[in-house]
Design an enzyme around this catalytic site. Structure first.
Site, PDB file in Angstrom:
ATOM      1  N   GLU A  63      51.082  30.150  38.926  1.00  0.00           N
ATOM      2  CA  GLU A  63      50.246  31.352  38.910  1.00  0.00           C
ATOM      3  C   GLU A  63      50.580  32.063  37.616  1.00  0.00           C
ATOM      4  O   GLU A  63      51.600  32.728  37.520  1.00  0.00           O
ATOM      5  CB  GLU A  63      50.582  32.190  40.156  1.00  0.00           C
ATOM      6  CG  GLU A  63      49.437  33.069  40.583  1.00  0.00           C
ATOM      7  CD  GLU A  63      49.384  34.337  39.774  1.00  0.00           C
ATOM      8  OE1 GLU A  63      48.628  34.358  38.780  1.00  0.00           O
ATOM      9  OE2 GLU A  63      50.081  35.295  40.120  1.00  0.00           O
TER      10      GLU A  63
ATOM     11  N   CYS B 124      48.506  40.338  36.726  1.00  0.00           N
ATOM     12  CA  CYS B 124      47.868  39.137  36.166  1.00  0.00           C
ATOM     13  C   CYS B 124      46.352  39.194  36.301  1.00  0.00           C
ATOM     14  O   CYS B 124      45.643  38.607  35.498  1.00  0.00           O
ATOM     15  CB  CYS B 124      48.442  37.886  36.811  1.00  0.00           C
ATOM     16  SG  CYS B 124      48.360  37.924  38.601  1.00  0.00           S
TER      17      CYS B 124
HETATM   18  P1  NAD Z   1      58.088  35.152  31.329  1.00  0.00           P
HETATM   19  O1  NAD Z   1      57.155  34.097  31.759  1.00  0.00           O
HETATM   20  O2  NAD Z   1      59.056  34.872  30.220  1.00  0.00           O
HETATM   21  O3  NAD Z   1      58.943  35.646  32.565  1.00  0.00           O
HETATM   22  C1  NAD Z   1      58.348  35.798  33.831  1.00  0.00           C
HETATM   23  C2  NAD Z   1      59.390  35.437  34.883  1.00  0.00           C
HETATM   24  O4  NAD Z   1      59.743  34.094  34.734  1.00  0.00           O
HETATM   25  C3  NAD Z   1      60.656  36.260  34.743  1.00  0.00           C
HETATM   26  O5  NAD Z   1      61.064  36.682  36.000  1.00  0.00           O
HETATM   27  C4  NAD Z   1      61.643  35.299  34.166  1.00  0.00           C
HETATM   28  O6  NAD Z   1      62.930  35.532  34.647  1.00  0.00           O
HETATM   29  C5  NAD Z   1      61.127  33.961  34.672  1.00  0.00           C
HETATM   30  N1  NAD Z   1      61.447  32.890  33.759  1.00  0.00           N
HETATM   31  C6  NAD Z   1      61.388  32.907  32.404  1.00  0.00           C
HETATM   32  N2  NAD Z   1      61.774  31.719  31.904  1.00  0.00           N
HETATM   33  C7  NAD Z   1      62.099  30.941  32.964  1.00  0.00           C
HETATM   34  C8  NAD Z   1      62.580  29.618  33.107  1.00  0.00           C
HETATM   35  N3  NAD Z   1      62.799  28.826  32.031  1.00  0.00           N
HETATM   36  N4  NAD Z   1      62.808  29.146  34.347  1.00  0.00           N
HETATM   37  C9  NAD Z   1      62.593  29.904  35.436  1.00  0.00           C
HETATM   38  N5  NAD Z   1      62.132  31.169  35.372  1.00  0.00           N
HETATM   39  C10 NAD Z   1      61.884  31.682  34.151  1.00  0.00           C
HETATM   40  O7  NAD Z   1      57.242  36.411  30.979  1.00  0.00           O
HETATM   41  P2  NAD Z   1      57.722  37.810  30.341  1.00  0.00           P
HETATM   42  O8  NAD Z   1      58.365  37.662  29.002  1.00  0.00           O
HETATM   43  O9  NAD Z   1      58.496  38.556  31.333  1.00  0.00           O
HETATM   44  O10 NAD Z   1      56.319  38.402  30.092  1.00  0.00           O
HETATM   45  C11 NAD Z   1      55.533  37.805  29.052  1.00  0.00           C
HETATM   46  C12 NAD Z   1      54.133  37.612  29.497  1.00  0.00           C
HETATM   47  O11 NAD Z   1      54.058  36.809  30.661  1.00  0.00           O
HETATM   48  C13 NAD Z   1      53.421  38.878  29.912  1.00  0.00           C
HETATM   49  O12 NAD Z   1      53.031  39.618  28.816  1.00  0.00           O
HETATM   50  C14 NAD Z   1      52.301  38.290  30.704  1.00  0.00           C
HETATM   51  O13 NAD Z   1      51.308  37.815  29.853  1.00  0.00           O
HETATM   52  C15 NAD Z   1      52.925  37.131  31.413  1.00  0.00           C
HETATM   53  N6  NAD Z   1      53.298  37.452  32.795  1.00  0.00           N
HETATM   54  C16 NAD Z   1      52.431  37.101  33.762  1.00  0.00           C
HETATM   55  C17 NAD Z   1      52.731  37.398  35.073  1.00  0.00           C
HETATM   56  C18 NAD Z   1      51.801  37.034  36.172  1.00  0.00           C
HETATM   57  O14 NAD Z   1      51.729  37.735  37.159  1.00  0.00           O
HETATM   58  N7  NAD Z   1      51.097  35.912  36.079  1.00  0.00           N
HETATM   59  C19 NAD Z   1      53.900  38.070  35.395  1.00  0.00           C
HETATM   60  C20 NAD Z   1      54.795  38.400  34.371  1.00  0.00           C
HETATM   61  C21 NAD Z   1      54.480  38.065  33.068  1.00  0.00           C
END
Ligand code: NAD
Length: 476
Positions: A249, A283
């Site tokens: 997602e 999102c």
């Molecule tokens: P990210 O994808 O880096 O992090 C989102 C989550 O994933 C965090 O809780 C993080 O701990 C986890 N995560 C990161 N790398 C991981 C890995 N290798 N293995 C397991 N879990 C991991 O996103 P971010 O830097 O927090 O935000 C950046 C962008 O991501 C936002 O600007 C947005 O575009 C998107 N985002 C989307 C959603 C959504 O609901 N789909 C939610 C958060 C962020």
């Protein structure tokens, strides 16, 4: 702080917090630490995997009635605790406490729906002559690893654990380290209701270390993730090593198509409320407003008026309509995108700046006439910013709506029923709201297409996504 709970790992039913490396959790309204969170060691993760293996054998053997009763009881506990869970979510994530309580109650509704699904997991028998039988059975896929983001500290986690538990799977979830309390409270409620400690576990740590460790194990049979497209692609590649089934997602860049026959006032009230909910860190947030030229000025001016009226403040205060962004990356990233949009000639009609120097506050912002080569037209802003552009008509609006590689949520406003039917078929998105702002419900599948991910959560699909089929060909 008294309104923020102590944090721990939950492995095999044991709360572990000592002798571990600690991670600071910040209050986004001040930027200051409010708690520390233990980081799981490699040994902790191995223990969790072993529990997930034995927990799965136990949980898949429970009857549908038993699972339903336990999940319903947990939903009741989550409702009862929604005030305190909501307050913890606001402290760690920033959203107004009313929204945080609403998120918690929605988790209970989703779990109640999943509880009911326990008894609706049918197989089928194919038509064959006497003496032959072909049965298609549906079985739980196995232990699930779930990774979730910080924007909905509770709901994202419920989407990771509710479907698997209803299907009969065990689950190890890693809520975001930035917002651990919301998800932890849900896992605790499930334990308190009778889900065994080895069936539902919560771990924290360095995200990439945890995902590599868990997905590197053949114990895990499914991976589910909510977050950015970049991390989703990385995790899909990791999951491919062990051919773990995958639900992703990911992000979106929600187009909103406003036609000249729309109920403009209703569209404005609904969409402005949606845009600034959770400071735009959603999102399915509406982002690119594509407005037919003859109603463009009216829509733009109405939106600017509403953006300027949003009361921004600490989410714990009752009259706050929009809290801070959840982390320091939020306003930093948004400022870079707004500067880039300005350089490309965009007009900043409301906001555009950070608020103060304490915490992660940003003004509700409206950009207009933004060229499509500006970064913000192509990358998810994930913040309180609306882009409002004039469009010549239907074909151009559809083309722009579908231009990006994302396809999560889309919105359209029109009274014309023929046009609504075309929109429903021509917009590339997992969910479309027409003349409204809601794209999710406990019984409705939630998920995207293209780079917004694959696999579904919520609804019956959220449970079947955690099941595999087995066909038994039997001869008398
Ligand atoms: P990210 O994808 O880096 O992090 C989102 C989550 O994933 C965090 O809780 C993080 O701990 C986890 N995560 C990161 N790398 C991981 C890995 N290798 N293995 C397991 N879990 C991991 O996103 P971010 O830097 O927090 O935000 C950046 C962008 O991501 C936002 O600007 C947005 O575009 C998107 N985002 C989307 C959603 C959504 O609901 N789909 C939610 C958060 C962020």
């Amino acid at each position: 702080m008294s309104d923020y709970p102590a944090l721990h790992l939950l492995i095999g039913g044991e709360a572990i917090s000592s002798d571990r490396e600690m991670i600071e959790v910040l209050d986004p309204s001040t930027g200051e630490a409010i708690a520390s969170l233990p980081s799981a060691t490699a040994g902790d993760l191995d223990t969790a995997l072993e529990h997930a293996r034995t927990g799965f054998a136990k949980w898949r053997a429970t009857s549908a009635d038993e699972r339903e009763a336990i999940l319903r009881k947990a939903a009741g506990l989550i409702r009862e605790r929604s005030q305190q869970i909501g307050a913890a979510i606001t402290r760690e994530q920033g959203k107004p406490v009313k929204e945080a309580i609403g998120e918690t109650v929605y988790c209970a509704m989703l779990l109640e729906f999943y509880a009911g699904e326990c008894k609706r997991l049918y197989g089928k028998t194919l038509v064959r002559p006497d003496g032959q039988r072909v049965e298609v059975r549906h079985e739980p896929v196995g232990p699930v690893a779930g990774f979730s983001a910080w924007n909905f500290p509770a709901l994202n986690v419920m989407r990771k654990i509710g479907g698997p538990l209803a299907a009969g799977c065990s689950v190890i979830v890693k809520p975001s380290e930035e917002t651990p309390a919301g998800g932890l409270a849900l896992v605790q409620a499930l334990h308190d209701a009778g889900v065994p400690g080895d069936v539902c576990q919560a771990v924290f740590g360095v995200p990439s270390d945890i995902s590599e460790h868990l997905l590197g194990s053949p114990v895990i049979r499914k991976m589910t993730f909510t977050g950015s497209t970049a991390v989703g692609k990385h995790l899909a590649a990791l999951a491919a090593q062990n051919l773990q089934r995958t639900t992703l997602e990911l992000g979106g860049h929600g187009p909103v198509l406003v036609f000249n026959d729309a109920d403009i006032d209703k569209a404005l009230d609904t969409m402005a409320g949606n845009k600034f909910r959770n400071a735009g860190q959603v999102c399915v947030s509406p982002t690119r407003f594509l407005v037919e030229e003859d109603v463009f000025e009216r829509f733009r001016d109405g939106f600017v008026e509403r953006a300027k009226a949003v009361k921004v403040g600490n989410g714990m205060e009752a009259d706050t309509q929009m809290g801070p962004m959840a982390n320091a990356r939020g306003p930093d990233g948004l400022q870079a995108k707004i500067a880039d949009a300005r350089e490309h000639g965009a007009k900043v009609l409301a906001g555009g700046e950070r608020i103060g120097n304490q915490g992660f506050f940003h003004q509700p912002t409206v950009l207009s006439e933004v060229p499509i080569d500006a970064a913000i037209m192509n990358e998810e802003p994930f913040g309180p910013v609306a882009i409002i552009n004039p469009m010549p008509g239907y074909d151009a609006m559809i083309e722009e709506a579908n231009r990006l590689p994302y396809g999560l949520a889309a919105y359209a406003w029109t009274q014309d029923s023929k046009r609504r039917m075309r929109l429903a078929s021509e917009i590339e998105a997992g969910m479309i709201a027409i003349n409204g702002g809601t794209v999710s419900a406990a019984d409705a599948p939630f998920g995207g297409v293209k780079w917004s991910g694959y696999g579904l959560e919520d609804g019956a699909d959220g449970v079947t996504a955690c099941m595999v089929s087995k066909t038994v060909h039997e001869t008398a």
